[in-house]
Every structure is written in structure tokens, then in C-alpha cells.
Design an enzyme around this catalytic site. Structure first.
Site, PDB file in Angstrom:
ATOM      1  N   GLU A 118       2.037   1.838  -3.415  1.00 45.21           N
ATOM      2  CA  GLU A 118       0.935   2.373  -4.231  1.00 45.21           C
ATOM      3  C   GLU A 118       0.892   3.911  -4.104  1.00 45.21           C
ATOM      4  OE1 GLU A 118      -2.992   3.878  -3.394  1.00 45.21           O
ATOM      5  OE2 GLU A 118      -3.227   1.771  -2.782  1.00 45.21           O
ATOM      6  N   HIS A 119       1.049   4.413  -2.878  1.00 37.69           N
ATOM      7  CA  HIS A 119       1.103   5.876  -2.698  1.00 37.69           C
ATOM      8  C   HIS A 119       2.310   6.476  -3.423  1.00 37.69           C
ATOM      9  CE1 HIS A 119      -1.714   7.076   0.740  1.00 37.69           C
ATOM     10  NE2 HIS A 119      -2.068   5.858   0.385  1.00 37.69           N
ATOM     11  N   HIS A 140       0.828  -1.209   0.000  1.00 36.32           N
ATOM     12  CA  HIS A 140       0.000   0.000   0.000  1.00 36.32           C
ATOM     13  C   HIS A 140       0.867   1.266   0.000  1.00 36.32           C
ATOM     14  CE1 HIS A 140      -2.153   3.145   2.466  1.00 36.32           C
ATOM     15  NE2 HIS A 140      -2.955   3.024   1.432  1.00 36.32           N
ATOM     16  N   GLU A 159      -3.555   7.864   7.415  1.00 33.64           N
ATOM     17  CA  GLU A 159      -4.625   7.082   6.789  1.00 33.64           C
ATOM     18  C   GLU A 159      -5.037   5.939   7.713  1.00 33.64           C
ATOM     19  OE1 GLU A 159      -3.743   5.575   2.868  1.00 33.64           O
ATOM     20  OE2 GLU A 159      -5.705   4.601   2.675  1.00 33.64           O
TER      21      GLU A 159
END
Lengths: 437, 442
Positions: B70-71, B67, B147
Site C-alpha cells: 500500500e505504501h 500494508h 510506523e
């Protein structure tokens, strides 16, 4: 018979996309006005109904009545109990959704062409002849109460409740439309019947449809569906002027990440500067990573996952709001950065480069919205509620293009009010001075 | 009841048009699979690249790196400045985003149809060419921690589900949260991200999905220009994660948090997923979830909310599309005055009754008809259709499996459902969790 007022063949042009949307304005024999985009490529219809005046119509002492009423519409109607109704709906695979907000009761229906009559008979039963029988009301009441209790421990909800209570006081906007444990516990069947008669009336309905149906069939359908609604409902609440004081109000809540809601007075949807304000907000805190708040708070400093600002033109008050969430020891810095950006844009406006970029985004993105029966029906009903004409679809991008740098600068100076920017924070924030507390 | 039967009879006698959106597939020379779904109603395309790599493909100890990467893919390449990717999409009137799941990571843009080439140019670029500085890494790591704060730390129900899932999977990485464990996230490095990137981001591990106002020939020409020149990763290995041992001990857990306003009970059972060429059990379980928890006429709603009034809410969930063993879950939110123990007993009672009573054939018919209708409604949303393919193709399934699935669902019988229920409801493979407040107000 059905009467076509006019039929537009509109071409929405953006940067490159051209969406051809043929909006028919339909008036049924019974006098219901609707907008329709006919498209026979998929055998189903999306129908959207809106009733102006939602939770704000609650009578004094009856907070939550409209919400509970809407939640109980599909829990039994005409000669069907909740189970019969659900089984009948499932058997024809129709989707019927009932929802509400401060200013609106929304009904969204999707049904297969071949089961149109059955779907509309069910929807008619829910809208015109809901039973509100005791067991159903009690069951839904417990669900609503469960949600109210959960909201009371959810920082996202807490900030909203406190902020709105502060700004709107006793006006319906000052409290959650779901009501309180006490008010909802006290609601009777008669209250729901009154809320039903008050909210769902002919004088406030807006209608749009898209998909596999002709104008003539739509007209007949509407007369059958809505013909038995009462002519008028409850009066709308009074307009309010939004007044806020700059400062930070902390609502202590033991959680690792503070949630902040901030804002002040905004602009009405029909204000001549609304478009400029919309463009301006897109640059300040609209959805993209390019927005200044996102750039400064997230991209440069990593203080949050998301920060946004938005215009909230409610029917009876206009707000400009924003939201951010940061760890308790970082929220103070996030708030400082937001305040600075607010003041900076109020003072200086935006750059030509920013304005050009946001125009290409807004004009390019607009035609992409019209990409299915469901989205089209929702856009069409929203336009009617905003008192727009079908021609808006073609004119809208030109209105975006027409916004000048000087317009944005002037409106930024008027709209953004650093001296009125109120923050409500739920959490255990560190290092926040709290003037006004 | 008579009225209902009449309705069903009417509906099933009528012919149902199911003109599926045309789907075309082909494979590039470097092994990248391409799926094109045509929908010419609006001048829009959705362009997506799905990688067959998700959080469950991470090394142990660096949870959240899939993840995190992905950022970081939005942070620039040799030719794109940080943020320029999204800014370019926006300047062209489009929108873009990405998401990471257990089995896949996907990047997607929605743009005017004639901007497809630009999307392919940029997306193919960042498949191999990201360029990252140490400072960006630290700032973005703060972003993903915020997040996590938002999605998990601030939500007791999410914290509960995280612990719950860890208890369900004894050995498989599905027990590790996608976003990562907090203590590991805060130590993620650039090298961790790049190691994952080099291992999994390659055309032979990716699927290109283009849906909307485009022809397969147009997509083929552009894909050949932009994606086909990318070198395949010859060292790509078969996806083989650590599998579950025989689960022989039922697990029970309690998570207490003062922020809990509405306590509930959740139970999940280890369950088989859709396998390529063998989707029948998963189809039966999908229908079982609908029978038990799908709306007002479901078994749980009827028994627990309408009849016994032990619950304000119940549900049954099953995630059919998964590379490895999935879960079948049940939830009961007790009515006021009902303890979690009583709620759990009522849930088990309802389940036991169902196992004796079997499937109501009318309910089964209604569920199947709704699934059929869903195929028609789905054609209105080409983006969702594309996601269905992306999800399946990165979860060990093929285009043929996706296309066979609706018919397999329609073929499920009441006996199949009961057999699947017998198979899945094995308490030894289950976790039962109580989410409750610290106050003893039950």
C-alpha cells in the site's frame, strides 16, 4: 423579534470548485449573535458553541478545575442524575459533546429537527444547571486521574508537558489543563461551581449553526438556551512572549522510539504576515508528502513515519512547533535534517514552483471543506473566534493568491529562527549532544 | 422515569424522514464493481478503489506485505514519478491517502467534482503499472518500521492487544497484525510486494466507489474509459483462508510492561460476523454490545461504574463486518484499589446478572432509535457512507446486505439479543488478558 443584520450569498471559488454558502448573521431578541447556514435537505441541525478561555481560566491552586467541570456537565443536571440525563439524551438520539482546551470550552450538538425542543432543554440543563453532585464528581475525577497517570507514561504527552513547562513556566500554558494528581484530588464541588460560573458566560460565547433551522427559530432557541448564563466570567490570563534557546533537552524514558517536539516563537492569528506564514509552513511541514520536512526526513531517508510543523496562534502566545518520532538510534539524524531544513528555508525562502504548487493546493482545498452541516458549523464558529467576517469566505483564496515569493522570503527570515529552535525529546536517544542541559 | 417514558413515546410517534442518499451500482465488463452515492450539496467527490485483499490474504512468513505494498503504490508507475500521485492530487486542491485492514486495502482521494477524471486516470494506472527501484523499497521499509514503532512498539497497550489477538486466533491469519510482525517486516522484499500485487490487484478483485456531486452516468462513462480496459486476473481464486478449528480451551495471558500506567482486563470471544443474506445474529450481537457497553446507561456502566464502583471505565465491542469469524470483546479498567482479579470477577458477575435479568426494553428502544437517527446523521458525511459500502463489499457482503442492515437491526428483539449472548459467551472460545505494570502496586 429576530433581526437580520445581513445575509451574504457567498460563492467560495477554488481552482474549480464553487461552494455556495449563504451565511446569515443572526441576532436573537435577547442579543445573542450567531452565524447560520440554513439547509433543509437533511432533518437535523448542527450547533456549535465556543466559550473563549478554557483551562487557562483555572484559578491559582485549582489546576484542572475547568477540565473536571466540563467533563462533569453531562453527569447530571436540573432534576436528572447522570443516568436520567444520559437516558433522556439517548431517547431523542441527540449528540451533545463537551470539550475544552487551553483557550476554549467547546460544545457541539447535533439534534433531529423533530426533537429540537427536547434536545435544547437537555443542553440547557447541562450548561446552566449542572448538579456536580458528589458521586458524579468522584466518578469523573477517577477517570481524569486515570488519564493523568497514563499521560505521565506516554512519550507523546511527556514531551509536550516538559516543553511547555520550560517555555511558559507558571503561566497556565506551562502545565497540562487536566491538572496534576494532587491538584485534581484536591478540587471541591465549590471549585467546580466557580469554574462553571467563570468559564461559561455571555461575554465570551460564539455561536454557529447549520442545517434544518430558520434564523427566527435559531434566535428563539438561543435565548432559551443561553439566556440564563452569567453576564461575565473570569478574566483572561496575561499575554506571554515566547522565548526559547536553541538546543536539545532529553527526557529519559525507556521506549524504543524517541518522540521530539520542537519549536520557537510564532505569529499571532491577527498579525498581517499570518497568511504568508501559513503558506510558508505548508511548504515547510504542512500535512502533505510534498512538504520539505516530509520529503527530507521520510521520503528520502525513511527516518520517520511522520514529521510536521504547524503555527500555533494561541490566544495569549504564539508558537511555531513541529513533531517527529524516530527510533532511538535514528532520532539524532532526523533532528539534524530538520535543523538544516529550518535554517535553509530561513535563509533562502522557497521556490516559485513550491509557492505555486501550495497555492493551488490551498485554494483548491478550501471550498471542499464546506461539505456538510457539521463541518460548516465548525468552520463558522472558528471564523468568529478568529475575529473574521463572513466575507472572509470569499476573500480568503485571493489572500492566498496574493502571497508573493518575496513575502515568503521576508517572513521566512523573520519567522524561522534556527538560533532559537528548541527540541525536547522523550525516549532513549542515541548520539544527541544536549547543550542547554 | 415517567418523564423518560413520555419522551420515548413522543419520539416514536413522530414520523422520521429517512430520505436515503441515492445509491447506484453496476459492474464493468472486466468484473469491477462500481458503486455511486450521490450527494449534490457541495461540489466535492470522494473517489475510492477498494481491493478485496488485506493482510489476512498474505502468505505466511511475509506479514505486513499488504500494508507495505500500500505504501509502495505511492512510489510511482511507468508514467508517474515517485510521489507524483499525491503531488498531483494536492496540486488540484485534493487530499489522498490509503489504508490496509485484515480484509481490504483501499485508496481514496477527495477532490473537486470536476477532477474525478484525473483521479480515475491515475488510480487505474497504478492498479497494474507500478514501477519500483530497490532503493525506494529499503527506504519505505524503514518508514513502515517507524510506523510500527509509533503505533505499536511505543504503546504497551498495542503490544498487549497484538499478543492477545494472536492468542484468540489459533489458525486464522486474523491473529497476525496488519502492520506485520517486526521480525518479518524487516525482511520484506520487492518480490514479496510484487507477488502480492500481481495476485490481488486486478479489476475483478476491486470495487470502485464514487460519492458526492456526481451522477451515475458520469461515473459510468469515465469508469468505462479508465477501468474497463484493464485486464481481469483470470487466476484470481476464491478467498479461502485457513479457518479456526473448534476452540476448546480457554486462554489466559498476562502482559507486563513498565510503561503501563493504567492496568486493565480484556476478554474476547470468537463470534460470528455478518454473512450475506444472514445478518440477523450479527445484528443481535451489535445491539448486545450497545446494551452492555454503549454509554452511560449501559449495563456495565450502571453496574460496574455507578453501583459497585469497581471500574473507572468499561466497554463492550463487536466488529460485525468481517469476512471470517470476528470477536466480541469486553474491557474493564479497575477503580483505584481494585485488583485485576477483582475487576475480572466483577465483570463476570455483571455479565451473569445480565444473563439472568435480560434486556431492559426501554434501553433497547433507545438504542434502536439512536441507530435510526444515525442513518440521518450519516447523510451529512458522504465519505463515511461510502466507507460503509466499501467495508461491507470487501467483507463478503452485497449492496443489498448493506441496505437491508438498518431494518435488520430494527427487527432485533430482546429474545434475539439473549440468544446471541448465550451463543457468544462461551469461555472455551475466549481469551482473557491482563495488561499490567511490572511494579507490584496493585
Amino acid at each position: 423579534m429576530i433581526r437580520f443584520i445581513l445575509a451574504f450569498a457567498l460563492i467560495v471559488t477554488g481552482l474549480s470548485a464553487r461552494a455556495e454558502i449563504d451565511i446569515q448573521q443572526v441576532e436573537s431578541p435577547g442579543g445573542f449573535k450567531a452565524w447560520l447556514v440554513e439547509d433543509h435537505s437533511i432533518p437535523f441541525v448542527a450547533l456549535e458553541l465556543r466559550f473563549k478561555g478554557g483551562g487557562s481560566l483555572d484559578l491559582p491552586g485549582k489546576r484542572g478545575a475547568t477540565n473536571l467541570m466540563v467533563a462533569t456537565l453531562e453527569e447530571g443536571a436540573a432534576d436528572m442524575d447522570a443516568r436520567d440525563f444520559a437516558a433522556a439524551r439517548e431517547a431523542i438520539a441527540a449528540e451533545l459533546r463537551f470539550d475544552m482546551g487551553d483557550d476554549t470550552v467547546s460544545v457541539s450538538a447535533k439534534f433531529l429537527t423533530e426533537t429540537k425542543d427536547e434536545a435544547m432543554a437537555l443542553l440547557r440543563a447541562a450548561l446552566i444547571e449542572p448538579n456536580f453532585d458528589e458521586t458524579a464528581v468522584e466518578r469523573v475525577r477517577q477517570q481524569v486521574l486515570s488519564n493523568i497517570r497514563s499521560d505521565a507514561k506516554d512519550p507523546d504527552e511527556i514531551v509536550g508537558d516538559v516543553f511547555y513547562a520550560d517555555v511558559f513556566g507558571d503561566h497556565p500554558y506551562g502545565s497540562a489543563h487536566s491538572g496534576t494528581v494532587d491538584s485534581v484530588s484536591g478540587l471541591t464541588r465549590d471549585d467546580l461551581i466557580a469554574a462553571h460560573q467563570g468559564a461559561l458566560a455571555k461575554d465570551r460565547v460564539y455561536i454557529a449553526a447549520a442545517g434544518d433551522i430558520s434564523a427566527e427559530d435559531l434566535g428563539a432557541l438561543l435565548d432559551e438556551l443561553l439566556g440564563a448564563l452569567p453576564e461575565t466570567g473570569l478574566p483572561q490570563p496575561a499575554d506571554v512572549d515566547v522565548v526559547t534557546e536553541a538546543g536539545v533537552q532529553v527526557v529519559p524514558f525507556d521506549t524504543p522510539q524517541s518522540v521530539a517536539l520542537f519549536g520557537h516563537k510564532g505569529l499571532e492569528r491577527d498579525h498581517p504576515d499570518f497568511f504568508t506564514a501559513y503558506v510558508l509552513n505548508q511548504i515547510l511541514g504542512g500535512g502533505g508528502f510534498e512538504a520539505r520536512l516530509m520529503e527530507e526526513v521520510r521520503e528520502k531517508r525513511g527516518l520517520t513515519y511522520g514529521v510536521y510543523s504547524y503555527l500555533v496562534p494561541k490566544d495569549h502566545a504564539a508558537l511555531m512547533l513541529g513533531r517527529v518520532a524516530s527510533a532511538n538510534d535514528r532520532i539524532a539524524e532526523a533532528i539534524t535534517v530538520i535543523r538544516d531544513e529550518w535554517a535553509k528555508m530561513a535563509e533562502e525562502g522557497v521556490t516559485q514552483e513550491e509557492l505555486d504548487a501550495v497555492k493551488t493546493y490551498l485554494t483548491g482545498a478550501y471550498p471542499l471543506r464546506f461539505d456538510g452541516n457539521g463541518p460548516i458549523a465548525r468552520i463558522l464558529v472558528g471564523m468568529q473566534m478568529d475575529d473574521l467576517t463572513p466575507a472572509y469566505v470569499t476573500e480568503r483564496n485571493a489572500m492566498v493568491e496574493a502571497v508573493t515569493l518575496a513575502d515568503v522570503k521576508r517572513v521566512a527570515g523573520e519567522l524561522l529562527r534556527p538560533d532559537q529552535l528548541k527540541f525536547t525529546v522523550a525516549g532513549q536517544p542515541v548520539g544527541l549532544d544536549t547543550p542547554g542541559q | 422515569m415517567r418523564r423518560l417514558t413520555a419522551l420515548i413515546a413522543f419520539v416514536f410517534s413522530a414520523s422520521m424522514a429517512t430520505a436515503e442518499a441515492p445509491v447506484t451500482t453496476f459492474t464493468l465488463d472486466n468484473g469491477m464493481d462500481v458503486v455511486v452515492i450521490e450527494d449534490h450539496r457541495a461540489p466535492v467527490v470522494v473517489h475510492m478503489v477498494w481491493y478485496k485483499a488485506g493482510s489476512a490474504d498474505e502468505q505466511r512468513g511475509v506479514s505486513g506485505v499488504a500494508h507495505f505494498l500500500e505504501h509502495l503504490l505511492f512510489k510511482g508507475t511507468k508514467t508517474l514519478e515517485p510521489g507524483e500521485f499525491s503531488a498531483t492530487v494536492a496540486a488540484n486542491g485534493g487530499s489522498d491517502n490509503a489504508f490496509t485492514s485484515f480484509d481490504q486495502t483501499a485508496y481514496h482521494q477527495r477532490v473537486a467534482a470536476d477532477r474525478l477524471e484525473l483521479m480515475m486516470r491515475m488510480e487505474s494506472d497504478r492498479m497494474l503499472n507500478i514501477q519500483l527501484g530497490p532503493e525506494e523499497i529499503l527506504t519505505e521499509r524503514d518508514v513502515i518500521i517507524e510506523e510500527r514503532n509509533m503505533r505499536v512498539e511505543n504503546d504497551p497497550s498495542a503490544l498487549f492487544r497484538e499478543q492477545f489477538r494472536a492468542a484468540q486466533y489459533l489458525n486464522h491469519p486474523y491473529g497476525t497484525p496488519i502492520i506485520g510482525w517486526k521480525h518479518e517486516m524487516s525482511n520484506l522484499t520487492l518480490d514479496d510486494a510484487l507477488a502480492y500485487y500481481r495476485q490481488y490487484y486486478a479489476p475483478n478483485n476491486a470495487i470502485l466507489l464514487v460519492a458526492g456531486d456526481v451522477t451515475p452516468d458520469e461515473v459510468r462513462a469515465l469508469a468505462k474509459e479508465y477501468y474497463e480496459p484493464l485486464p481481469a486476473n483470470p487466476d484470481l481464486e476464491e478467498r479461502a483462508r485457513a479457518q479456526e478449528p473448534a476452540q476448546t480451551a480457554e486462554r489466559r495471558m498476562v502482559y507486563r510492561d513498565p510503561r503501563v500506567a493504567q492496568p486493565y482486563v480484556m476478554r474476547s470471544y470468537l463470534a460470528p460476523e455478518r454473512d450475506s443474506g444472514a445478518q440477523e445474529t450479527a445484528a443481535a450481537l451489535s445491539i448486545l454490545a450497545e446494551i452492555l457497553g454503549g454509554g452511560q446507561t449501559s449495563v456495565f456502566t450502571q453496574k460496574l461504574q455507578f453501583e459497585e464502583q469497581k471500574a473507572v471505565y468499561t466497554s463492550a465491542f463487536y466488529n460485525a463486518t468481517s469476512l471470517d469469524d470476528t470477536t466480541f470483546g469486553l474491557v474493564i479498567v479497575p477503580a483505584p484499589g481494585v485488583t485485576l482479579e477483582e475487576a475480572e470477577a466483577a465483570l463476570d458477575g455483571a455479565l451473569a446478572e445480565f444473563m439472568t435479568e435480560g434486556v431492559d426494553p426501554e434501553q433497547l428502544d433507545r438504542i434502536k432509535f439512536q441507530m435510526k437517527a444515525a442513518q440521518i446523521y450519516a447523510q451529512d458525511d458522504v465519505n463515511r457512507l461510502a466507507r460503509r459500502y466499501g467495508d461491507a463489499l470487501t467483507s463478503g457482503l452485497t449492496v443489498e446486505d448493506v441496505q437491508a442492515w438498518p431494518d435488520i437491526l430494527q427487527a432485533v428483539t430482546a429474545e434475539d439479543v439473549m440468544a446471541a449472548a448465550q451463543l457468544v459467551f462461551d469461555r472455551k472460545q475466549s481469551v482473557t488478558g491482563y495488561l499490567m505494570s511490572e511494579e507490584v502496586t496493585q
